[in-house]
Motif scaffolding. Structure first.
Motif, PDB file in Angstrom:
ATOM      1  N   LEU A  49      18.622  84.749 -15.617  1.00  0.00           N
ATOM      2  CA  LEU A  49      19.344  85.134 -13.862  1.00  0.00           C
ATOM      3  C   LEU A  49      19.946  83.182 -13.657  1.00  0.00           C
ATOM      4  N   GLY A  50      19.744  82.516 -13.942  1.00  0.00           N
ATOM      5  CA  GLY A  50      20.018  81.097 -14.010  1.00  0.00           C
ATOM      6  C   GLY A  50      21.529  80.986 -14.486  1.00  0.00           C
ATOM      7  N   ALA A  51      21.671  81.609 -15.598  1.00  0.00           N
ATOM      8  CA  ALA A  51      22.911  81.087 -16.298  1.00  0.00           C
ATOM      9  C   ALA A  51      23.958  81.722 -15.491  1.00  0.00           C
ATOM     10  N   SER A  52      25.200  81.174 -15.797  1.00  0.00           N
ATOM     11  CA  SER A  52      26.537  81.619 -14.711  1.00  0.00           C
ATOM     12  C   SER A  52      27.327  82.710 -15.530  1.00  0.00           C
ATOM     13  N   GLY A  53      27.634  83.341 -14.212  1.00  0.00           N
ATOM     14  CA  GLY A  53      27.888  84.788 -14.353  1.00  0.00           C
ATOM     15  C   GLY A  53      29.171  85.571 -15.368  1.00  0.00           C
ATOM     16  N   VAL A  54      29.694  84.330 -15.383  1.00  0.00           N
ATOM     17  CA  VAL A  54      31.006  84.860 -16.813  1.00  0.00           C
ATOM     18  C   VAL A  54      30.535  84.719 -18.209  1.00  0.00           C
ATOM     19  N   SER A  55      29.467  83.519 -18.091  1.00  0.00           N
ATOM     20  CA  SER A  55      28.560  82.788 -18.913  1.00  0.00           C
ATOM     21  C   SER A  55      28.452  84.397 -20.500  1.00  0.00           C
ATOM     22  N   ILE A  56      28.181  85.567 -19.790  1.00  0.00           N
ATOM     23  CA  ILE A  56      27.666  86.901 -20.773  1.00  0.00           C
ATOM     24  C   ILE A  56      29.314  87.792 -20.978  1.00  0.00           C
ATOM     25  N   SER A  57      29.450  88.393 -22.081  1.00  0.00           N
ATOM     26  CA  SER A  57      29.875  89.767 -22.207  1.00  0.00           C
ATOM     27  C   SER A  57      30.245  90.189 -22.002  1.00  0.00           C
ATOM     28  N   GLY A  58      31.624  90.502 -21.740  1.00  0.00           N
ATOM     29  CA  GLY A  58      32.956  91.354 -20.921  1.00  0.00           C
ATOM     30  C   GLY A  58      32.532  92.874 -20.081  1.00  0.00           C
ATOM     31  N   GLY A  59      31.783  93.547 -21.131  1.00  0.00           N
ATOM     32  CA  GLY A  59      30.720  94.342 -20.424  1.00  0.00           C
ATOM     33  C   GLY A  59      30.109  94.248 -19.746  1.00  0.00           C
ATOM     34  N   GLN A  60      29.351  93.145 -19.934  1.00  0.00           N
ATOM     35  CA  GLN A  60      27.595  92.602 -19.076  1.00  0.00           C
ATOM     36  C   GLN A  60      28.707  91.992 -17.991  1.00  0.00           C
ATOM     37  N   GLN A  61      29.445  91.712 -17.534  1.00  0.00           N
ATOM     38  CA  GLN A  61      30.120  90.747 -16.891  1.00  0.00           C
ATOM     39  C   GLN A  61      30.395  92.493 -15.459  1.00  0.00           C
ATOM     40  N   GLN A  62      31.101  93.114 -16.600  1.00  0.00           N
ATOM     41  CA  GLN A  62      31.708  94.449 -15.491  1.00  0.00           C
ATOM     42  C   GLN A  62      30.351  95.255 -15.004  1.00  0.00           C
ATOM     43  N   ARG A  63      29.628  95.344 -15.793  1.00  0.00           N
ATOM     44  CA  ARG A  63      27.852  95.939 -15.299  1.00  0.00           C
ATOM     45  C   ARG A  63      27.611  94.492 -14.177  1.00  0.00           C
ATOM     46  N   LEU A  64      27.630  93.662 -14.652  1.00  0.00           N
ATOM     47  CA  LEU A  64      27.514  92.775 -13.295  1.00  0.00           C
ATOM     48  C   LEU A  64      28.261  93.007 -11.707  1.00  0.00           C
TER      49      LEU A  64
END
Lengths: 252, 218
Positions: free
Chosen positions: A142-157
């Motif tokens: 949870l402490g990782a950057s919001g943009v460090s995850i994949s595009g699909g995960q970012q959209q779900r975020l």
């Protein structure tokens, strides 16, 4: 007309450009409504009028009525910020706040509303990430950057961020156009699960996506609402010639 | 948005193939009925060839329909047309098979002439043929007007079948030498009645294709 959201003679302008023309539409509660139509037909502008995002563009204005649960959101007494809390929005390009962690992104809206209680924030972060079907993938990170995850995960975020403030309506503007088919399928599954709790309106270029997930579909053309109806009926036997031509790809 | 050229071409080709199948079906039943009426063997081979061609077309069209569904995601009138093709090709194929069956009855018939001048069977055959022709016309022209007549003829064909059945039984009871020929008459009448049913199915499908309404003949 009955619906969670009802527009009456809604017109939207960008300066002299008349982008949405006299639209009367009822978006039903606890269902997915898709808005389809060619580029520039006014579908994004229409949903931006529904949470008063349209007016934030310089020179833009809207006339007519938009009712949320029977209350006119354009009433001078209505606070646009409160409207936007009730009507969340997710955009085409995943846009987590790049300098924030996953956790901070999820609860950004709550913090903006002044929430400081850590246990409430923790609960909201987990709930919204679970609702967005992202929790299992990010709970140890949870402490990782919001943009460090994949595009699909970012959209779900981004969907989690919208859900954390407990909206009643979720508007999505082309939420899958930047995603691959697997990430798209995850978002579609998620919307299907969410529709029991929220009223969902999705703007999409992808007609198959509308056909797959929407209970109702609206077809817009040159700013006008041409046809609105049950998705199954609209894709099997549309009433309007224009709808027929558009969905069968006979627009030249 | 540019029109979908490849898709439009595929749809047009498919429509041509189904039309070809429809026309061959009309031809097969016409030749089969003529061959039986005259106990004339000269059309039997031709009917058998047509039956084989109809079968091959059935397979080819089905394959193309499934490809279009898989690759092009047809909707609205295109989807209704493809759904209709998938159903009517079976009807056309079955009608072709019954035409072949009628031709086979002719080919295997021991008698070289009918034991009485045929009246009801040619009449029934004309009506069944007309039902097929009208259904094919409705299909080719995307016009539901002829289907009304198809449904009316269906009732007449059904009554005539019962009539022929009773009449033939009477002949067979009177003279056991007529049993072979009598059986052939009831068989042919039965095939014609089934052809009429398939023509009705086609008409129902055409109504759906053109209007989106599902109609079922009682």
């Amino acid at each position: 007309m009955e619906g969670k959201i009802v527009t009456e003679r809604l017109n939207a302008f960008f300066g002299e450009v008349h982008a949405v023309k006299n639209v009367n539409m009822a978006i039903p509660a606890n269902a997915i409504t898709a808005i389809i139509g060619p580029s520039g037909c006014g579908k994004s502008t229409l949903i931006r009028c529904v949470n008063r995002m349209h007016e934030v563009v310089r020179g833009a204005k809207a006339t007519g009525k938009v009712y949320l649960d029977g209350e006119d959101i354009y009433d001078p007494e209505t606070d646009p910020v409160e409207v936007r809390r009730k009507v969340g929005m997710v955009f085409q390009k995943p846009n987590p706040f790049p300098t924030m962690t996953i956790y901070d992104n999820a609860v950004a809206g709550l913090r903006l509303n002044g929430e400081k209680d850590w246990s409430k924030l923790d609960g909201a972060a987990e709930d919204s990430l679970r609702l967005a079907a992202l929790w299992d993938e990010v709970k140890d990170n949870l402490g990782a950057s919001g943009v460090s995850i994949s595009g699909g995960q970012q959209q779900r975020l981004c969907i989690a961020r919208a859900l954390a403030v407990q909206p009643e309506v979720l508007l999505l503007d082309e939420p899958c156009s930047a995603l691959d088919p697997i990430a798209t399928a995850k978002i579609e599954d998620l919307l299907f699960d969410l529709k029991d709790r929220y009223t969902i309106a999705i703007v999409t270029h992808n007609m198959q996506q509308a056909a797959r997930i929407a209970d109702f579909t609206a077809f817009m053309y040159l700013g006008e609402l041409i046809e609105f109806g049950e998705t199954k009926r609209l894709f099997e036997n549309p009433e309007e010639e224009l709808t027929e031509k558009y969905i069968t790809g006979r627009f030249g | 948005m540019s029109p979908r050229k490849a898709y439009m071409t595929e749809l047009a080709e498919l429509d041509e193939l189904v039309s070809l199948m429809a026309n061959k079906t009309s031809e097969a039943i016409e030749l089969a009925v003529r061959s039986f009426e005259r106990l004339d063997m000269q059309f039997v081979d031709k009917v058998e060839r047509l039956d084989k061609e109809l079968y091959d077309l059935n397979i080819d069209i089905e394959k193309r329909c499934l490809e279009i569904i898989a690759l092009q995601s047809p909707v609205a009138k295109d989807l209704r047309a493809i759904g209709t093709y998938l159903k009517v090709i079976t009807d056309f194929d079955r009608i072709g098979r019954y035409a072949k069956d009628i031709a086979e009855v002719t080919a295997h018939s021991v008698e070289r002439s009918h034991f009485k001048p045929l009246v009801s069977i040619p009449h029934m055959a004309n009506m069944a043929e007309e039902m097929v022709d009208l259904s094919v016309k409705a299909f080719l022209e995307r016009d539901i007007a002829p289907t009304k007549q198809v449904f009316e003829l269906e009732d007449k064909v059904d009554s005539l079948y019962d009539e022929i059945f009773r009449e033939v039984i009477t002949y067979m009871m009177e003279d056991s030498k007529k049993i072979g020929a009598g059986m052939n008459y009831t068989l042919v009448a039965r095939y014609l009645e089934r052809i009429g049913d398939h023509a009705c199915n086609i008409s129902e499908r055409v109504i759906y294709m053109v209007t989106g309404e599902r109609v079922v003949k009682e």
